[in-house]
Design a protein around this motif. Sequence first.
Motif, PDB file in Angstrom:
ATOM      1  N   HIS A  71       0.773  -1.712   0.383  1.00 17.20           N
ATOM      2  CA  HIS A  71       0.215  -0.082   0.020  1.00 17.20           C
ATOM      3  C   HIS A  71       0.658   1.187   0.057  1.00 17.20           C
ATOM      4  O   HIS A  71      -0.067   2.455   0.042  1.00 17.20           O
ATOM      5  CB  HIS A  71      -0.798   0.020   1.310  1.00 17.20           C
ATOM      6  CG  HIS A  71      -1.968  -1.376   1.352  1.00 17.20           C
ATOM      7  ND1 HIS A  71      -1.806  -2.374   1.849  1.00 17.20           N
ATOM      8  CD2 HIS A  71      -3.203  -1.120   0.531  1.00 17.20           C
ATOM      9  CE1 HIS A  71      -1.972  -2.844   1.978  1.00 17.20           C
ATOM     10  NE2 HIS A  71      -3.366  -3.234   1.556  1.00 17.20           N
ATOM     11  N   CYS A  72       2.461   1.089   0.145  1.00 20.04           N
ATOM     12  CA  CYS A  72       3.409   2.496   0.079  1.00 20.04           C
ATOM     13  C   CYS A  72       3.171   3.136  -2.088  1.00 20.04           C
ATOM     14  O   CYS A  72       3.439   2.456  -2.456  1.00 20.04           O
ATOM     15  CB  CYS A  72       4.222   1.666   0.065  1.00 20.04           C
ATOM     16  SG  CYS A  72       5.217   3.069   0.510  1.00 20.04           S
ATOM     17  N   PRO A  73       3.433   4.477  -1.454  1.00 22.15           N
ATOM     18  CA  PRO A  73       3.631   4.853  -2.586  1.00 22.15           C
ATOM     19  C   PRO A  73       4.955   5.207  -3.219  1.00 22.15           C
ATOM     20  O   PRO A  73       5.167   5.026  -4.223  1.00 22.15           O
ATOM     21  CB  PRO A  73       3.438   5.876  -2.593  1.00 22.15           C
ATOM     22  CG  PRO A  73       3.253   6.488  -0.891  1.00 22.15           C
ATOM     23  CD  PRO A  73       2.613   5.219  -0.522  1.00 22.15           C
ATOM     24  N   LYS A  74       5.712   4.811  -2.040  1.00 22.11           N
ATOM     25  CA  LYS A  74       7.025   4.443  -2.833  1.00 22.11           C
ATOM     26  C   LYS A  74       8.397   3.450  -2.833  1.00 22.11           C
ATOM     27  O   LYS A  74       8.762   2.993  -4.073  1.00 22.11           O
ATOM     28  CB  LYS A  74       8.200   5.179  -1.367  1.00 22.11           C
ATOM     29  CG  LYS A  74       7.734   6.501  -0.780  1.00 22.11           C
ATOM     30  CD  LYS A  74       8.647   6.423   0.472  1.00 22.11           C
ATOM     31  CE  LYS A  74       8.181   7.760   1.366  1.00 22.11           C
ATOM     32  NZ  LYS A  74       8.777   8.345   2.498  1.00 22.11           N
ATOM     33  N   CYS A  75       7.087   2.379  -3.800  1.00 26.89           N
ATOM     34  CA  CYS A  75       7.790   0.748  -2.862  1.00 26.89           C
ATOM     35  C   CYS A  75       7.006  -0.526  -4.146  1.00 26.89           C
ATOM     36  O   CYS A  75       7.420  -1.320  -3.797  1.00 26.89           O
ATOM     37  CB  CYS A  75       7.561  -0.045  -1.457  1.00 26.89           C
ATOM     38  SG  CYS A  75       8.355   0.636  -0.330  1.00 26.89           S
ATOM     39  N   GLN A  76       6.229   0.776  -5.385  1.00 28.83           N
ATOM     40  CA  GLN A  76       5.839   0.096  -5.340  1.00 28.83           C
ATOM     41  C   GLN A  76       6.777  -0.059  -7.217  1.00 28.83           C
ATOM     42  O   GLN A  76       6.068  -0.736  -7.959  1.00 28.83           O
ATOM     43  CB  GLN A  76       4.654   0.794  -5.947  1.00 28.83           C
ATOM     44  CG  GLN A  76       3.552   0.640  -4.541  1.00 28.83           C
ATOM     45  CD  GLN A  76       3.426  -0.912  -3.797  1.00 28.83           C
ATOM     46  OE1 GLN A  76       3.367  -2.002  -4.995  1.00 28.83           O
ATOM     47  NE2 GLN A  76       4.062  -0.665  -2.768  1.00 28.83           N
ATOM     48  N   GLY A  77       7.725   0.575  -7.427  1.00 30.49           N
ATOM     49  CA  GLY A  77       7.731   0.684  -8.953  1.00 30.49           C
ATOM     50  C   GLY A  77       8.466  -0.716  -9.251  1.00 30.49           C
ATOM     51  O   GLY A  77       8.686  -1.550 -10.379  1.00 30.49           O
ATOM     52  N   HIS A 101       0.476  -2.605 -10.079  1.00 25.74           N
ATOM     53  CA  HIS A 101       0.150  -1.802  -8.150  1.00 25.74           C
ATOM     54  C   HIS A 101       0.441  -0.877  -8.031  1.00 25.74           C
ATOM     55  O   HIS A 101       0.852  -0.641  -7.151  1.00 25.74           O
ATOM     56  CB  HIS A 101       2.194  -2.323  -8.433  1.00 25.74           C
ATOM     57  CG  HIS A 101       2.386  -3.831  -8.675  1.00 25.74           C
ATOM     58  ND1 HIS A 101       2.356  -4.822  -9.830  1.00 25.74           N
ATOM     59  CD2 HIS A 101       2.685  -4.985  -7.924  1.00 25.74           C
ATOM     60  CE1 HIS A 101       2.878  -6.108  -9.196  1.00 25.74           C
ATOM     61  NE2 HIS A 101       3.153  -5.721  -7.894  1.00 25.74           N
ATOM     62  N   LYS A 102      -0.746  -0.168  -9.193  1.00 31.15           N
ATOM     63  CA  LYS A 102      -1.762   0.695  -8.207  1.00 31.15           C
ATOM     64  C   LYS A 102      -1.741   1.085  -6.452  1.00 31.15           C
ATOM     65  O   LYS A 102      -2.594  -0.394  -6.475  1.00 31.15           O
ATOM     66  CB  LYS A 102      -2.475   1.195  -9.088  1.00 31.15           C
ATOM     67  CG  LYS A 102      -3.039   2.728  -9.131  1.00 31.15           C
ATOM     68  CD  LYS A 102      -3.400   3.099 -10.972  1.00 31.15           C
ATOM     69  CE  LYS A 102      -3.750   4.935 -10.671  1.00 31.15           C
ATOM     70  NZ  LYS A 102      -5.090   4.800 -11.556  1.00 31.15           N
ATOM     71  N   ILE A 103      -2.133   1.855  -6.545  1.00 33.60           N
ATOM     72  CA  ILE A 103      -2.504   2.351  -5.268  1.00 33.60           C
ATOM     73  C   ILE A 103      -3.770   3.416  -4.720  1.00 33.60           C
ATOM     74  O   ILE A 103      -4.135   4.237  -5.851  1.00 33.60           O
ATOM     75  CB  ILE A 103      -1.081   2.719  -3.906  1.00 33.60           C
ATOM     76  CG1 ILE A 103      -0.462   3.251  -4.228  1.00 33.60           C
ATOM     77  CG2 ILE A 103      -0.342   0.941  -3.730  1.00 33.60           C
ATOM     78  CD1 ILE A 103       0.107   4.360  -3.139  1.00 33.60           C
ATOM     79  N   ALA A 104      -4.372   3.478  -3.686  1.00 39.14           N
ATOM     80  CA  ALA A 104      -5.011   4.166  -3.808  1.00 39.14           C
ATOM     81  C   ALA A 104      -4.868   5.890  -4.271  1.00 39.14           C
ATOM     82  O   ALA A 104      -5.571   6.295  -4.493  1.00 39.14           O
ATOM     83  CB  ALA A 104      -6.009   4.398  -2.479  1.00 39.14           C
ATOM     84  N   ILE A 105      -4.155   6.330  -3.516  1.00 37.11           N
ATOM     85  CA  ILE A 105      -3.594   7.345  -4.174  1.00 37.11           C
ATOM     86  C   ILE A 105      -1.625   7.554  -4.210  1.00 37.11           C
ATOM     87  O   ILE A 105      -1.314   7.271  -3.493  1.00 37.11           O
ATOM     88  CB  ILE A 105      -3.845   8.624  -3.239  1.00 37.11           C
ATOM     89  CG1 ILE A 105      -3.815   9.843  -3.777  1.00 37.11           C
ATOM     90  CG2 ILE A 105      -3.332   8.659  -1.738  1.00 37.11           C
ATOM     91  CD1 ILE A 105      -4.330  11.029  -2.834  1.00 37.11           C
ATOM     92  N   SER A 106      -1.317   8.185  -5.173  1.00 38.72           N
ATOM     93  CA  SER A 106       0.453   7.967  -5.254  1.00 38.72           C
ATOM     94  C   SER A 106       1.095   9.466  -4.633  1.00 38.72           C
ATOM     95  O   SER A 106       0.164  10.860  -4.435  1.00 38.72           O
ATOM     96  CB  SER A 106       1.367   7.786  -6.986  1.00 38.72           C
ATOM     97  OG  SER A 106       0.025   8.584  -7.681  1.00 38.72           O
ATOM     98  N   ASN A 107       1.483   9.340  -4.699  1.00 42.45           N
ATOM     99  CA  ASN A 107       2.366  10.783  -3.810  1.00 42.45           C
ATOM    100  C   ASN A 107       2.123  12.377  -5.025  1.00 42.45           C
ATOM    101  O   ASN A 107       2.138  13.390  -4.532  1.00 42.45           O
ATOM    102  CB  ASN A 107       4.477  10.638  -3.907  1.00 42.45           C
ATOM    103  CG  ASN A 107       3.997   9.977  -2.124  1.00 42.45           C
ATOM    104  OD1 ASN A 107       3.261  10.016  -1.139  1.00 42.45           O
ATOM    105  ND2 ASN A 107       5.004  10.062  -2.404  1.00 42.45           N
TER     106      ASN A 107
END
Length: 367
Positions: free
Chosen positions: A62-68, A240-246
């Motif tokens: 769920h982390c916006p930094k860890c999906q790439g 690997h999209k999350i609810a909201i990205s930075n």
Amino acid sequence: MAQVLERNTESLSKYCYNSWQTRTLHALRKCRTAALGGHIDRCNNPSCHRLHLSYNSCRNRHCPKCQGHKKEQWIQAREEELLNVPYFHVVFTLPSALNRLCLYEPKNIYALLFKITWQVIQDFASNHKFLGAKPGMIAILHTWGQNLSLHPHLHCIVPGGGITQSGKWRSAKSNGKYLFPVKAMSKVFRARFVASLRKELEPQTKDFYESLFKNDWVVYCKRPFLGPAQVVEYLGRYTHKIAISNHRIKNLDNKSVTFSVKDYRHGGRKSLLRLSDAEFIRRFALHILPKGFVRIRHYGILSSYHKKFTLIQLQQSLGRVQLKERKPLQHQLCPVCKKGKLVTLTTFMARGPPGYWMEKLRKQSNK
């Protein structure tokens, strides 16, 4: 995101429905900070040999930094499995009347969404009127809308055809331009989902079940992708999209968060939405999935069982997909020389790097 969570550290549990959501928010708050420890790496390029201090990531989905990095690895694996056939994008959406159950029974409701969706695709495909073959599917669960409201839906990638009982490939009708009738799928999807709710969950009131039939359920089948390469691009955006990205968060001030939203009902028109920290965190926590819940699933001829045998044979008979050569993953590349790879020399816990290595880093920065 981490800034919002950090300034509300003491009150995170107030905005969550269970302890697992609270633990997840704290993991996101600590991501790539000294609290999780870190490591010191050195570039293996002889002309560089730079030292690099890095703090550990939380590795939470769920982390916006860890999906790439995870996303790129997953996409490259899927590229090897592409078939040289048209692919369809089908979306199955749960109505808002089920949102309350999604809050209190997320694991059961979302598992049921996967199960019924595959049943619908499988049964329509087995019908000789539409296809008469065994299909495949990759399903990806999303639970959010653009404004972070609860909006559970399943994105499905379905090959335009299937395998007959004789083991031969049969293409979808109209040369792959048409899959199955969405209005018929919508009615079957609703009927089967409600029937399964009655059987598998605690009984609800009669009015509740009747309310589920007041409106049509949304099943949307987009036009087929232009080619397998487009499928890969789509997977890159959605898996690997999350609810909201930075990058959507535009401003943080006065205990509030301002972020961009798209209004798809009005042609994707963009606007800004401002929420208090409390409401922003509460909405984000709605989309933290239950522990261990699998949100990307493979079915039929695209399942792990068939990949070893059936998929290889199909690729041989249908022809391999020609894709552009992808660049190697960059996560271990030295950010200074852009040539060498980073090799870990030592790791450390939350107490911080050993003084010996900190001295070396200081000397390096003074050169």
